[in-house]
Write a protein that holds these residues in place. Structure first.
Motif, PDB file in Angstrom:
ATOM      1  N   LEU A 183       0.805  -1.223   0.000  1.00 31.05           N
ATOM      2  CA  LEU A 183       0.000   0.000   0.000  1.00 31.05           C
ATOM      3  C   LEU A 183       0.840   1.277   0.000  1.00 31.05           C
ATOM      4  O   LEU A 183       0.553   2.195  -0.778  1.00 31.05           O
ATOM      5  CB  LEU A 183      -0.975  -0.012   1.180  1.00 31.05           C
ATOM      6  CG  LEU A 183      -2.242  -0.848   1.010  1.00 31.05           C
ATOM      7  CD1 LEU A 183      -3.137  -0.707   2.232  1.00 31.05           C
ATOM      8  CD2 LEU A 183      -3.002  -0.447  -0.248  1.00 31.05           C
ATOM      9  N   PRO A 184       1.861   1.396   0.842  1.00 29.17           N
ATOM     10  CA  PRO A 184       2.673   2.624   0.778  1.00 29.17           C
ATOM     11  C   PRO A 184       3.333   2.836  -0.578  1.00 29.17           C
ATOM     12  O   PRO A 184       3.479   3.975  -1.028  1.00 29.17           O
ATOM     13  CB  PRO A 184       3.716   2.415   1.879  1.00 29.17           C
ATOM     14  CG  PRO A 184       3.071   1.474   2.845  1.00 29.17           C
ATOM     15  CD  PRO A 184       2.256   0.555   1.994  1.00 29.17           C
ATOM     16  N   GLN A 185       3.722   1.754  -1.248  1.00 28.89           N
ATOM     17  CA  GLN A 185       4.408   1.884  -2.524  1.00 28.89           C
ATOM     18  C   GLN A 185       3.474   2.314  -3.650  1.00 28.89           C
ATOM     19  O   GLN A 185       3.917   2.948  -4.617  1.00 28.89           O
ATOM     20  CB  GLN A 185       5.078   0.551  -2.891  1.00 28.89           C
ATOM     21  CG  GLN A 185       6.264   0.198  -2.021  1.00 28.89           C
ATOM     22  CD  GLN A 185       7.407   1.176  -2.187  1.00 28.89           C
ATOM     23  OE1 GLN A 185       7.775   1.552  -3.308  1.00 28.89           O
ATOM     24  NE2 GLN A 185       7.982   1.618  -1.073  1.00 28.89           N
ATOM     25  N   ILE A 186       2.191   1.987  -3.544  1.00 32.60           N
ATOM     26  CA  ILE A 186       1.252   2.353  -4.613  1.00 32.60           C
ATOM     27  C   ILE A 186       0.313   3.471  -4.164  1.00 32.60           C
ATOM     28  O   ILE A 186      -0.698   3.727  -4.825  1.00 32.60           O
ATOM     29  CB  ILE A 186       0.436   1.129  -5.082  1.00 32.60           C
ATOM     30  CG1 ILE A 186      -0.465   0.617  -3.953  1.00 32.60           C
ATOM     31  CG2 ILE A 186       1.350   0.030  -5.596  1.00 32.60           C
ATOM     32  CD1 ILE A 186      -1.432  -0.468  -4.403  1.00 32.60           C
ATOM     33  N   ARG A 187       0.634   4.137  -3.071  1.00 34.33           N
ATOM     34  CA  ARG A 187      -0.229   5.193  -2.535  1.00 34.33           C
ATOM     35  C   ARG A 187      -0.497   6.278  -3.573  1.00 34.33           C
ATOM     36  O   ARG A 187      -1.620   6.721  -3.781  1.00 34.33           O
ATOM     37  CB  ARG A 187       0.417   5.799  -1.293  1.00 34.33           C
ATOM     38  CG  ARG A 187      -0.373   6.946  -0.674  1.00 34.33           C
ATOM     39  CD  ARG A 187       0.401   7.559   0.493  1.00 34.33           C
ATOM     40  NE  ARG A 187      -0.310   8.681   1.049  1.00 34.33           N
ATOM     41  CZ  ARG A 187      -1.232   8.607   1.993  1.00 34.33           C
ATOM     42  NH1 ARG A 187      -1.556   7.412   2.482  1.00 34.33           N
ATOM     43  NH2 ARG A 187      -1.836   9.674   2.460  1.00 34.33           N
TER      44      ARG A 187
END
Length: 291
Positions: A206-210
């Motif tokens: 999730l943080p990488q595709i935020r």
């Protein structure tokens, strides 16, 4: 040294010129012209004088306009999270370098290339009373069929189902592209730390595709606020205006009632609502820690 610098800036300007010309011609000029029309008494045959804010006052005092605003806001609030959520689910499920995953990506994306006429025709076969697929299924199970396209509370739902089916391909592809850009080292590090799947998903994926999720949500907000063809062709805004979106209100004011000034005023109000909603969504979702 000054001459090469100027030449480089000129080359950059020439490179960007085609886009700027199209942007100005198709976006800036229509926006300015729409603002001008909204301050005029106008119909399809010409302009008849400056009226100031009269058109805006007429729109804001029209109960049908506020009904269309409520319909559109409800539609956006429901469909956008669903599109982002299903797009994320499909992206995760099809994030594999196999022939089957590639085939399924094509299947899910195929609806996106269809025209709105084809999409509404397909879903009318599903929802239409009597001989529709859902009506036949209800009858087979001994249930009373529902007039999805002609019943208050169900008409906008039916338009939403068709829209999600039609638009799901773009969120899926954008999220899938973001997932495939995540470095594998991050997942290897999570595996070494014995992180569970859920922890890996919430702390790595999730943080990488935020940023992509924010982009997808913003695009869908802008697109779904412009709902028109599905509502017009499936329900014609009915029953009793319960599925009439703002763009259909604008269309009827300008092209059925021949009141271009009122239609232009309503379109400018729609532009402001989209701008506020998109910027507000971006501001809220972009706040938080960056990784």
């Amino acid at each position: 040294m000054a001459a090469p610098h100027r030449q480089s800036r000129l080359s950059n300007a020439l490179f960007a010129a085609p886009y700027l010309v199209v942007f100005i011609a198709l976006l800036v000029v229509p926006l300015i012209w729409g603002i001008y029309l909204s301050l005029q008494k106008a119909d399809l045959f010409g302009l008849y004088g400056f009226t100031g804010w009269t058109n805006y006052a007429r729109v804001l005092n029209d109960a049908l306009f506020w009904q269309s605003v409520r319909n559109t806001l409800l539609f956006v609030v429901v469909t956008v999270p669903i599109l982002v959520g299903i797009g994320l689910f499909l992206g995760l499920a099809l994030n594999a370098r196999t022939g089957g995953a590639a085939f399924m990506r094509g299947v899910y994306f195929s609806s996106t290339v269809l025209s709105v006429t084809i999409v509404t025709l397909i879903w009318r076969f599903v929802f239409i009373p009597g001989d529709g697929l859902l009506s036949l299924a209800f009858q087979a199970m001994g249930w009373q069929p529902i007039g999805f396209l002609s019943t208050e509370g169900w008409s906008l739902f039916s338009v939403g189902v068709a829209t999600v089916w039609w638009c799901i391909g773009l969120p899926m592809i954008l999220i899938l592209a973001a997932l495939q850009q995540i470095p594998g080292d991050l997942y290897e590090a999570a595996a070494l730390d014995n992180a569970s799947r859920w922890r890996t998903f919430t702390r790595v994926t999730l943080p990488q595709i935020r940023g992509t999720l924010i982009l997808v949500a913003t695009i869908q907000i802008v697109m779904q606020f412009q709902l028109f063809g599905q509502a017009q062709l499936m329900t014609n805004g009915g029953p009793n205006g319960t599925s009439r979106p703002m763009v259909l209100y604008i269309y009827r004011a300008a092209f059925e009632n021949w009141d271009v000034g009122q239609g232009a005023a309503a379109s400018e109000l729609l532009f402001l609502i989209i701008l506020v909603a998109a910027m507000g969504q971006y501001w809220v979702t972009s706040r938080g820690p960056r990784t």
